[in-house]
Design an enzyme around this catalytic site. Structure first.
Site, short mmCIF file in Angstrom:
data_model
loop_
_atom_site.label_atom_id
_atom_site.label_comp_id
_atom_site.label_asym_id
_atom_site.label_seq_id
_atom_site.Cartn_x
_atom_site.Cartn_y
_atom_site.Cartn_z
N LEU A 121 -11.38 81.68 96.32
CA LEU A 121 -9.84 82.36 96.87
C LEU A 121 -8.62 81.85 96.60
O LEU A 121 -8.13 81.43 96.42
CB LEU A 121 -10.41 80.81 98.76
N LYS A 175 -15.48 77.64 86.40
CA LYS A 175 -13.90 77.25 87.04
C LYS A 175 -13.15 77.13 87.10
O LYS A 175 -11.81 78.03 86.96
CB LYS A 175 -14.23 76.46 88.42
N PHE A 220 -2.72 89.97 87.39
CA PHE A 220 -1.37 89.15 86.94
C PHE A 220 -1.08 89.40 85.65
O PHE A 220 -0.89 88.20 84.68
CB PHE A 220 -2.99 88.14 86.34
N GLY A 224 7.57 87.02 85.48
CA GLY A 224 8.50 85.95 87.09
C GLY A 224 8.50 84.82 86.76
O GLY A 224 8.97 84.19 84.99
N CYS A 231 -3.12 74.35 91.98
CA CYS A 231 -4.51 74.47 91.29
C CYS A 231 -4.40 75.32 89.82
O CYS A 231 -4.51 74.79 88.73
CB CYS A 231 -5.17 76.27 91.39
N LYS A 292 4.16 80.90 96.29
CA LYS A 292 4.18 81.97 96.37
C LYS A 292 4.47 82.76 97.88
O LYS A 292 3.61 81.90 99.01
CB LYS A 292 2.70 82.51 95.70
N ARG A 299 3.83 72.60 96.50
CA ARG A 299 3.15 71.99 94.97
C ARG A 299 3.07 72.92 93.54
O ARG A 299 3.06 74.39 93.40
CB ARG A 299 1.81 71.68 95.04
N1 LIG Z 1 -6.30 75.45 97.35
C1 LIG Z 1 -6.70 76.73 96.96
O1 LIG Z 1 -6.05 77.40 96.62
C2 LIG Z 1 -8.36 75.66 95.70
C3 LIG Z 1 -8.89 77.10 95.63
C4 LIG Z 1 -9.61 77.00 94.62
C5 LIG Z 1 -9.68 75.39 94.29
N2 LIG Z 1 -9.48 75.06 95.13
C6 LIG Z 1 -9.86 73.29 95.02
O2 LIG Z 1 -9.91 72.33 96.12
C7 LIG Z 1 -9.98 71.16 95.95
C8 LIG Z 1 -9.13 70.71 97.19
O3 LIG Z 1 -8.03 71.28 96.78
P1 LIG Z 1 -7.37 71.90 98.58
O4 LIG Z 1 -5.24 72.37 98.01
O5 LIG Z 1 -7.36 72.03 100.04
O6 LIG Z 1 -6.01 69.95 98.88
P2 LIG Z 1 -5.80 69.41 99.66
O7 LIG Z 1 -4.95 68.19 99.22
O8 LIG Z 1 -4.68 70.09 100.13
O9 LIG Z 1 -6.78 68.92 100.66
C9 LIG Z 1 -7.86 68.17 100.70
C10 LIG Z 1 -8.49 67.62 101.87
O10 LIG Z 1 -9.02 66.40 101.62
C11 LIG Z 1 -8.91 65.40 102.33
N3 LIG Z 1 -9.96 63.59 102.32
C12 LIG Z 1 -9.63 63.73 101.40
N4 LIG Z 1 -9.90 62.35 101.41
C13 LIG Z 1 -10.95 62.68 102.00
C14 LIG Z 1 -12.20 61.42 102.15
N5 LIG Z 1 -12.31 60.30 101.77
N6 LIG Z 1 -12.63 62.41 103.55
C15 LIG Z 1 -12.66 63.18 104.24
N7 LIG Z 1 -11.24 64.29 103.17
C16 LIG Z 1 -10.57 63.25 102.68
C17 LIG Z 1 -7.26 65.19 102.46
O11 LIG Z 1 -7.30 64.34 103.56
C18 LIG Z 1 -6.83 66.75 101.90
O12 LIG Z 1 -6.54 67.37 103.74
C19 LIG Z 1 -9.33 70.82 94.99
O13 LIG Z 1 -10.13 70.33 93.86
C20 LIG Z 1 -8.94 72.62 94.72
O14 LIG Z 1 -8.95 72.50 93.39
C21 LIG Z 1 -8.03 74.56 96.08
#
Ligand SMILES: NC(=O)c1ccc[n+]([C@@H]2O[C@H](COP(=O)([O-])OP(=O)(O)OC[C@H]3O[C@@H](n4cnc5c(N)ncnc54)[C@H](O)[C@@H]3O)[C@@H](O)[C@H]2O)c1
Length: 406
Positions: A121, A175, A220, A224, A231, A292, A299
């Site tokens: 997503l 991924k 893409f 910019g 990510c 964005k 971040r």
């Molecule tokens: N943000 C995106 O658009 C996106 C898209 C695809 C994949 N991802 C992947 O998903 C993962 C999470 O990304 P994100 O942007 O949501 O990160 P984030 O840091 O915003 O969120 C991670 C969450 O995990 C929680 N957490 C940490 N330790 C924990 C524990 N022990 N128990 C329960 N919760 C815990 C944190 O409190 C936080 O809310 C990453 O690996 C990222 O690469 C993110």
């Protein structure tokens, strides 16, 4: 920290900005399908499927920091049901699935199924992407696990979109490959845009000239001020770090990252050049701080690089973003002037820099802008405006990969 977040969610509030998420969560909480808890044992007892979505930020040398993942695996292990399937949604290096299964075996003495189910997503349109995915990728070692996940995702794949089953290693690599290729496209078009500035060509013409080629397409390929977010930067670096661990030199990935680091400085370079390096008596407005539009996520946002450089040069910096102001304030405190409205940021400034293409920046009142700005100068990091029109409107206008208007 986690407890505070769960309290916020249980009060019906969402700790991040993501369009439509608050309504979706509220509806499902009200209808009893969703609740939030810090009681891992109780939650695990009720659940056959346990998704892990913890952060995997860049650690030393760009390697993914898996401490949150191992933390949750260790906490979870004693509470997992016999039929549990642990599903990793976090983006993790190849081999993490196998290590997770081994760790769970060590902690429980049982062979617990672990599946890899990368998430594709996009922040800002996360719900739509989740509900209507281009594809679902699942890596698992047993057919039964694949069948359970196929059944779970079936309602979202009712059209022709595929459910792709593969090995966990392939799912993990898919991924990283997806994000690295998207980042590559951005760095590629940025490099061509920078060349256009030297060659007197217009990147917008080049973009159209190549995009209509069906082998290339348009996605893409917008130039910019560099990509940011949680990510692309970390995943490119993490894949490069993984390659180095295998003894493979990640030449493309290194270049993609280096081009992007440089691209985040193009706006400040143009600003410094225009003002002959003297910014201490200048006030600069910045529109757009999120990496964005559609998110409050800052971040690795290009705007932060610009802010740091402007502050180091002792400029006054007036900022506006529709959603990300609080997150920026948490970093910079009172070193910036925070403006509640888009046009307030322009008061008395010597120039405007645009870092994020929020819709509300696309059609401003240029006449009004010229009146409130001390100097009518725009450094556009997202190519929002037509250079000819900016000339007519009386602006000095710099953008990315297009002729300057002076
Ligand atoms: N943000 C995106 O658009 C996106 C898209 C695809 C994949 N991802 C992947 O998903 C993962 C999470 O990304 P994100 O942007 O949501 O990160 P984030 O840091 O915003 O969120 C991670 C969450 O995990 C929680 N957490 C940490 N330790 C924990 C524990 N022990 N128990 C329960 N919760 C815990 C944190 O409190 C936080 O809310 C990453 O690996 C990222 O690469 C993110």
């Amino acid at each position: 920290m986690l407890g505070r977040k769960i309290d916020v969610l249980n009060r019906g509030q969402i700790p991040i900005y993501e369009p439509g998420l608050a309504e979706l969560v509220a509806r499902n909480v009200a209808e009893g399908r969703l609740h939030f808890t810090t009681d891992l044992a109780a939650a695990a007892k009720q659940s056959r499927l346990v998704f892990l979505g913890v952060g995997t930020p860049p650690g030393k040398d760009g390697k993914a920091d898996l401490s949150a993942l191992w933390g949750v695996v260790d906490q979870l292990a004693p509470h997992l049901r016999d039929d549990a399937i642990v599903i990793c949604k976090s983006t993790v290096p190849v081999g993490t699935n196998a290590k997770t299964a081994a760790r769970l075996k060590e902690l429980t003495g049982r062979d617990i199924d672990v599946a890899s189910n990368p998430e594709f997503l996009k922040e800002g349109v996360a719900i739509d992407d989740f509900m209507k995915p281009d594809r679902v990728v699942v890596g698992a070692r047993r057919q039964e696990v694949i069948d359970v996940l196929q059944e779970l995702y079936q309602p979202y794949l009712r059209t022709d979109k595929p459910f792709l089953a593969m090995s966990p290693e392939s799912a993990e690599m898919t991924k990283y490959a997806a994000n690295s290729l998207l980042s590559t496209k951005i760095s590629f078009i940025n490099e061509i845009a920078n060349l256009c500035e030297h060659a007197g060509a217009d990147i917008n013409d080049i973009r159209r000239g190549i995009g209509h080629d069906s082998r290339i397409g348009f996605a893409f390929l917008f130039p910019g001020a560099g990509y940011g977010g949680s990510c692309f930067p970390k995943d490119v670096r993490a894949l490069a770090a993984l390659a180095r661990e295998y003894g493979v030199e990640p030449r493309m990935l290194n270049a993609v990252h280096t081009v992007n680091e440089n691209q985040k400085t193009v706006l400040i370079q143009k600003i410094e050049r225009h003002f002959a390096g003297k910014l201490s008596d200048k006030a600069i407005a910045i529109w757009g701080l999120a990496f964005k539009p559609g998110t409050d996520d800052i971040r690795e946002a290009p705007a932060l690089v610009l802010i740091d450089r402007l502050l180091a040069a002792k400029a006054t910096v007036r900022v506006f973003d529709p959603e990300a102001m609080q997150n920026v304030r948490a970093i910079y405190g009172d070193r910036l002037v925070y403006c509640q409205r888009r046009d307030d940021a322009l008061r008395g400034v010597d120039a405007l820099a645009i870092c994020t293409e929020w819709k509300q920046f696309v059609h401003p009142d240029f006449e009004e802008m010229r009146h409130v700005m001390r100097q009518p100068i725009i450094f556009d990091g997202r190519n929002l405006y037509n250079p000819q029109r900016m000339r007519v409107a009386g602006f000095t206008y710099y953008s990315i990969g297009r002729p300057d208007v002076k």
